[in-house]
Design a protein around this motif. Structure first.
Motif, PDB file in Angstrom:
ATOM      1  N   ALA A 354     -15.656   2.411 -16.154  1.00 53.14           N
ATOM      2  CA  ALA A 354     -15.034   3.192 -15.209  1.00 53.14           C
ATOM      3  C   ALA A 354     -14.287   1.937 -14.142  1.00 53.14           C
ATOM      4  O   ALA A 354     -13.234   2.381 -13.495  1.00 53.14           O
ATOM      5  N   ALA A 355     -15.138   1.174 -13.577  1.00 53.25           N
ATOM      6  CA  ALA A 355     -14.845   0.386 -12.591  1.00 53.25           C
ATOM      7  C   ALA A 355     -13.578  -0.491 -12.879  1.00 53.25           C
ATOM      8  O   ALA A 355     -12.851  -0.974 -11.982  1.00 53.25           O
ATOM      9  N   THR A 356     -13.406  -0.680 -14.083  1.00 50.64           N
ATOM     10  CA  THR A 356     -12.015  -1.509 -14.626  1.00 50.64           C
ATOM     11  C   THR A 356     -10.953  -0.686 -14.134  1.00 50.64           C
ATOM     12  O   THR A 356      -9.792  -1.317 -13.479  1.00 50.64           O
ATOM     13  N   ILE A 357     -10.930   0.646 -14.228  1.00 53.02           N
ATOM     14  CA  ILE A 357      -9.627   1.790 -13.888  1.00 53.02           C
ATOM     15  C   ILE A 357      -9.767   1.429 -12.286  1.00 53.02           C
ATOM     16  O   ILE A 357      -8.468   1.053 -11.666  1.00 53.02           O
ATOM     17  N   TRP A 358     -10.864   1.498 -11.563  1.00 51.57           N
ATOM     18  CA  TRP A 358     -10.756   1.820 -10.093  1.00 51.57           C
ATOM     19  C   TRP A 358     -10.657   0.440  -9.422  1.00 51.57           C
ATOM     20  O   TRP A 358      -9.978   0.306  -8.418  1.00 51.57           O
ATOM     21  N   ALA A 359     -11.186  -0.662  -9.739  1.00 47.59           N
ATOM     22  CA  ALA A 359     -11.566  -1.967  -9.122  1.00 47.59           C
ATOM     23  C   ALA A 359     -10.484  -3.148  -9.678  1.00 47.59           C
ATOM     24  O   ALA A 359     -10.268  -4.000  -9.079  1.00 47.59           O
ATOM     25  N   ALA A 360      -9.683  -2.588 -10.538  1.00 51.06           N
ATOM     26  CA  ALA A 360      -8.545  -3.783 -11.289  1.00 51.06           C
ATOM     27  C   ALA A 360      -7.138  -2.975 -11.722  1.00 51.06           C
ATOM     28  O   ALA A 360      -6.105  -3.465 -11.037  1.00 51.06           O
ATOM     29  N   ILE A 361      -7.255  -2.084 -12.457  1.00 53.34           N
ATOM     30  CA  ILE A 361      -5.942  -1.324 -12.878  1.00 53.34           C
ATOM     31  C   ILE A 361      -5.300  -0.698 -11.578  1.00 53.34           C
ATOM     32  O   ILE A 361      -4.078  -1.016 -11.250  1.00 53.34           O
ATOM     33  N   VAL A 362      -5.985   0.276 -11.179  1.00 56.44           N
ATOM     34  CA  VAL A 362      -5.284   0.914 -10.016  1.00 56.44           C
ATOM     35  C   VAL A 362      -4.911   0.094  -8.806  1.00 56.44           C
ATOM     36  O   VAL A 362      -3.822   0.304  -8.343  1.00 56.44           O
ATOM     37  N   PRO A 363      -5.801  -0.826  -8.407  1.00 56.21           N
ATOM     38  CA  PRO A 363      -5.327  -1.826  -7.202  1.00 56.21           C
ATOM     39  C   PRO A 363      -3.993  -2.430  -7.352  1.00 56.21           C
ATOM     40  O   PRO A 363      -3.245  -2.343  -6.297  1.00 56.21           O
ATOM     41  N   ALA A 364      -3.957  -2.777  -8.524  1.00 57.62           N
ATOM     42  CA  ALA A 364      -2.446  -3.498  -9.014  1.00 57.62           C
ATOM     43  C   ALA A 364      -1.427  -2.491  -8.877  1.00 57.62           C
ATOM     44  O   ALA A 364      -0.518  -2.854  -8.353  1.00 57.62           O
ATOM     45  N   LEU A 365      -1.568  -1.454  -9.370  1.00 59.70           N
ATOM     46  CA  LEU A 365      -0.506  -0.349  -9.588  1.00 59.70           C
ATOM     47  C   LEU A 365      -0.243   0.145  -7.990  1.00 59.70           C
ATOM     48  O   LEU A 365       0.862   0.479  -7.467  1.00 59.70           O
ATOM     49  N   LEU A 366      -1.560   0.291  -7.171  1.00 56.41           N
ATOM     50  CA  LEU A 366      -1.157   0.646  -5.748  1.00 56.41           C
ATOM     51  C   LEU A 366      -0.373  -0.460  -4.831  1.00 56.41           C
ATOM     52  O   LEU A 366       0.467   0.049  -4.116  1.00 56.41           O
ATOM     53  N   ALA A 367      -0.627  -1.785  -5.394  1.00 59.35           N
ATOM     54  CA  ALA A 367       0.189  -2.859  -4.468  1.00 59.35           C
ATOM     55  C   ALA A 367       1.518  -2.672  -4.846  1.00 59.35           C
ATOM     56  O   ALA A 367       2.412  -2.937  -4.041  1.00 59.35           O
ATOM     57  N   LYS A 368       1.742  -2.303  -6.177  1.00 58.62           N
ATOM     58  CA  LYS A 368       3.183  -2.500  -6.592  1.00 58.62           C
ATOM     59  C   LYS A 368       3.955  -1.302  -6.125  1.00 58.62           C
ATOM     60  O   LYS A 368       4.898  -1.212  -5.369  1.00 58.62           O
TER      61      LYS A 368
END
Length: 414
Positions: A354-368
């Motif tokens: 679950a941390a993979t989604i919240w701490a890696a995938i979503v932050p990258a999408l948020l920055a974009k």
């Protein structure tokens, strides 16, 4: 109770570094030698370095996006606005799951450690109730304020680092190069077990829930918060490496199979090290250190969950509002700790997915999305789209590894 962003004196960087370092360096580190025993030292070191780099930059991406919103906004507000309701639901579920599961893991771990500690004094105190009492103390500190958590974390982390170096100074004297290098093994195989370590590394560098908390603490000061993230994560990386040398240099690789078979909880590993070292002083220091390790992580993780839930449910920062948030934060994991007191390793493992989604995938999408909407006028993470792509690949790889391991499709060291 005033919010911290309205206070006049700007807090020092030290407090923020302690919140980040204290959240990361905790009970999760005790799972590392156990889950890394297959890959052993050098491959595990490589996994830690890659994870540190990616997790630092994903945290900076959260900061970049968060700076475009009011102080006090957490993931619910930012993700909903930038990525829409669908991603916000997925992200919200993953955040709640990770922080609740880690809070539960630390209740389980604290019960185990306190039970082990009191057992050394010939006091038989049930692990379930020890974890429950510990959780109530932490709940009270978190209810008071972010500053109270920072001060308490600073005290606990300071004590933890002191006992860490006293303990591992002792451990380092006992390190056997042949044990650390596994030189007596015949045709050993390490690389196949590398992938299994990555989700645990990711879970062991989790501090992302504290980025919005630091904005409440420092206001919109990206350079100070950035320094907190860099120094806090670097401190964790260095201590993890020392911990791997100290544990893998004293316990032979083959002995970790029995430790994992017993559930890999903290008291089992501490017991194994005590058995190898046969030193009363080191045994006592290990016990004291493990108590401080659980306490500092517990404080940091629950602060992140507390601020996320306050934003989600729109509870205010008054004593009554904070009490409502504290109840929602602590009651579910406390019940879990009473019903399932021995789920530490399993909980840390599930948190990784679950941390993979919240701490890696979503932050990258948020920055974009943030750059597209705001142009990131206050702060922008270096590396452009290549860095965003790297963090996305890192996140997707971790998720794939976790799913494959869930179906027993990856080799396990046993």
């Amino acid at each position: 109770m005033a919010t911290l962003s309205t206070t006049h004196a700007s807090p020092s960087i030290f407090g923020g570094v302690m919140i980040i370092g204290g959240t990361i360096i905790g009970a999760g580190m005790f799972s590392l030698p156990v889950v890394m025993s297959g890959a052993w030292f050098f491959w595990s070191l490589a996994a830690l370095l890659v994870t540190w780099f990616c997790m630092l930059h994903s945290g900076l991406m959260i900061l970049e996006a968060n700076l475009n919103y009011r102080v006090g906004s957490s993931f619910d507000t930012v993700t909903k606005d930038l990525l829409g309701k669908g991603w916000n639901l997925i992200n919200g579920l993953s955040i709640a799951f990770v922080l609740y599961i880690l809070t539960y893991a630390y209740i389980s771990a604290s019960g185990s450690v306190i039970h082990h500690t009191l057992g050394k004094m010939s006091v038989d105190f049930p692990a379930r109730f020890a974890g429950l009492i510990f959780a109530l103390v932490v709940a009270f500190i978190v209810w008071m304020s972010t500053r109270a958590v920072s001060r308490m974390t600073t005290i606990v982390l300071g004590a933890k680092i002191l006992t860490f170096f006293m303990t591992f100074g002792g451990l380092m004297w006992h390190v056997e190069p042949a044990t650390l290098l596994d030189s007596k093994a015949i045709n050993p195989s390490y690389l196949p077990y590398l992938f299994m370590t990555l989700p645990f590394c990711l879970a062991s560098f989790g501090y992302h829930g504290n980025v919005p908390s630091l904005m409440k603490y420092y206001g919109k000061d990206p350079q100070t918060i950035k320094r907190c993230l860099i120094w806090g994560t670097l401190m964790a990386l260095v201590l993890y490496i020392i911990w791997l040398v100290g544990s893998m240099g004293n316990i032979p690789r083959s002995d970790f199979i029995a430790i994992a078979d017993k559930g890999g909880n903290i008291d089992v590993l501490v017991g194994a090290l005590s058995g190898v070292l046969n030193s009363r002083a080191l045994d006592l220091l290990l016990i004291v250190f493990s108590n401080f390790a659980v306490a500092s992580s517990f404080l940091g993780v629950t602060l992140g969950l507390f601020d996320y839930l306050a934003d989600l449910f729109k509870f205010d920062d008054s004593p009554t509002g904070r009490l409502k948030t504290a109840l929602v934060t602590f009651i579910p994991p406390m019940l879990g700790g009473v019903i399932w007191p021995d789920g530490f390793i399993y909980a840390i493992g599930f948190a990784g997915l679950a941390a993979t989604i919240w701490a890696a995938i979503v932050p990258a999408l948020l920055a974009k999305a943030s750059r597209k909407k705001f142009g990131s006028p206050i702060y922008r993470v270096w590396g452009g789209n290549k860095m965003i792509a790297l963090i996305l690949i890192f996140g997707v790889t971790n998720a794939a590894i976790h799913i494959l391991s869930s179906f027993d499709l990856l080799p396990v060291y046993h």
